[in-house]
Design an enzyme around this catalytic site. Structure first.
Site, PDB file in Angstrom:
ATOM      1  N   GLN A  76      -8.999  -6.723 -10.893  1.00 50.31           N
ATOM      2  CA  GLN A  76      -9.606  -5.503 -10.333  1.00 50.31           C
ATOM      3  C   GLN A  76      -9.095  -4.273 -11.089  1.00 50.31           C
ATOM      4  OE1 GLN A  76     -10.234  -4.645  -6.013  1.00 50.31           O
ATOM      5  NE2 GLN A  76      -8.301  -3.537  -6.179  1.00 50.31           N
TER       6      GLN A  76
ATOM      7  N   HIS B  94       0.842  -1.210   0.000  1.00 53.47           N
ATOM      8  CA  HIS B  94       0.000   0.000   0.000  1.00 53.47           C
ATOM      9  C   HIS B  94       0.873   1.254   0.000  1.00 53.47           C
ATOM     10  CE1 HIS B  94      -2.834  -2.900   2.126  1.00 53.47           C
ATOM     11  NE2 HIS B  94      -3.542  -2.506   1.101  1.00 53.47           N
TER      12      HIS B  94
HETATM   13  O1  PAF Z   1      -8.212  -3.784  -3.372  1.00 53.69           O
HETATM   14  C1  PAF Z   1      -8.877  -3.467  -2.372  1.00 53.69           C
HETATM   15  O2  PAF Z   1      -8.366  -3.326  -1.272  1.00 53.69           O
HETATM   16  C2  PAF Z   1     -10.377  -3.250  -2.524  1.00 53.69           C
HETATM   17  O3  PAF Z   1     -10.923  -4.113  -3.462  1.00 53.69           O
HETATM   18  C3  PAF Z   1     -10.754  -1.783  -2.851  1.00 53.69           C
HETATM   19  C4  PAF Z   1     -10.195  -1.338  -4.179  1.00 53.69           C
HETATM   20  C5  PAF Z   1     -10.235  -0.876  -1.742  1.00 53.69           C
HETATM   21  C6  PAF Z   1     -12.276  -1.638  -2.912  1.00 53.69           C
HETATM   22  O4  PAF Z   1     -12.880  -1.994  -1.708  1.00 53.69           O
END
Ligand code: PAF
Length: 281
Positions: free
Chosen positions: A153, A35
């Site tokens: 995603q 992150h």
């Molecule tokens: O990747 C994640 O942590 C989640 O899917 C997100 C993009 C924050 C959406 O809840």
């Protein structure tokens, strides 16, 4: 650094910052270096870095780990502070879904969501797209940063932003790994010491398939069978899927040709880990 829990305060803050560019990192918390790499990129490209911390119930299936999803807001706040984040938005589910749950309006994505994780996690990507759209509408970022570990995603959000004409640049960021190759993930915290060792099969199998491709193997059935065999020989590992798909359509391909994604989800004990390698161009 500000920590805001409600929508009104966030909107007020964003209005006050209207002459600044905002880089947005949406997360579900339990933050790690993966992150913080996204935060680093946000700080590189924009004036202000915003992190959201919200475990979105809409993207979890009935038998998934919503209730047990790891949480440590205090530690997340400290990590963000030490990495120069300007604002954390950490709303409750009642705040985000204040008009009722489940919401009457959702974002549905076709086709890109039917393979890989979408095959076994029904409705997952509609849940992701819905909450990401809501967060985009609230934070109003100029850029948003997503890790390539969650490649499906990322591709889905890129497509959603394009098709729904959202004025946001989606910036893909490379997967961050431990020194022995395991992709960083909040779910790694579920692993026991022996499972951590077994989990190394995940990057290992992807690298193994790439080496077979480099040796000239192009038949995806052969590659997948080989990979599944390797996973099944690993203690406490069970493949959920191993697929080779086209980069643009996310549909399975028969032959390695052009830009592809080799992607896998593997259960290590009860913990489901995902990873992928992008190959070709
Ligand atoms: O990747 C994640 O942590 C989640 O899917 C997100 C993009 C924050 C959406 O809840």
């Amino acid at each position: 650094m500000l920590v805001i829990n409600n929508i009104k305060d966030l909107q007020k803050w964003r209005l006050e910052q209207c002459n600044k560019t905002v880089g947005f990192v949406p997360t579900m918390g339990y933050l790690h270096d993966g992150h913080m790499y996204l935060v680093k990129k946000a700080k590189q490209y924009t004036d202000l870095a915003v992190v959201s911390i919200f475990v979105n119930p809409l993207q979890f299936g009935a038998n998934e780990d919503l209730d047990n999803y790891p949480k440590n807001l205090e530690n997340d706040i400290n990590i963000c502070k030490s990495h120069g984040v300007d604002l954390i938005f950490a709303p409750s589910a009642n705040e985000i879904y204040s008009n009722g749950y489940p919401p009457k309006t959702t974002v549905h994505i076709e086709l890109l969501g039917n393979h890989l994780c979408g095959a076994t996690r029904k409705g997952h990507f509609d849940g992701v797209c819905t909450v990401v759209t809501k967060l985009f509408n609230l934070v109003k970022p100029n850029m948003a940063f997503f890790g390539q570990k969650d490649i499906q995603q990322l591709r889905i959000i890129e497509t959603m932003v394009k098709e729904l004409n959202m004025l946001i640049d989606i910036i893909p960021c490379t997967t961050q790994r431990t020194h022995d190759g395991l992709a960083l993930s909040s779910r790694n915290s579920y692993l026991s010491v022996s499972e951590e060792k077994s989990a190394l099969i995940v990057p290992k199998v992807l690298n193994h398939l790439v080496s077979l491709i480099k040796q000239g193997e192009t038949d995806t059935n052969t590659l997948i069978t080989d990979g599944i065999n390797l996973i099944s020989k690993t203690h406490s590992a069970k493949a959920d899927y191993l697929e080779i798909v086209d980069y643009n359509t996310l549909q399975p391909v028969n032959t390695v040709n052009g830009k592809i994604i080799i992607a896998t989800a593997v259960f290590i004990g009860n913990t489901r880990l995902i990873d992928n390698i992008i190959w070709g161009d």
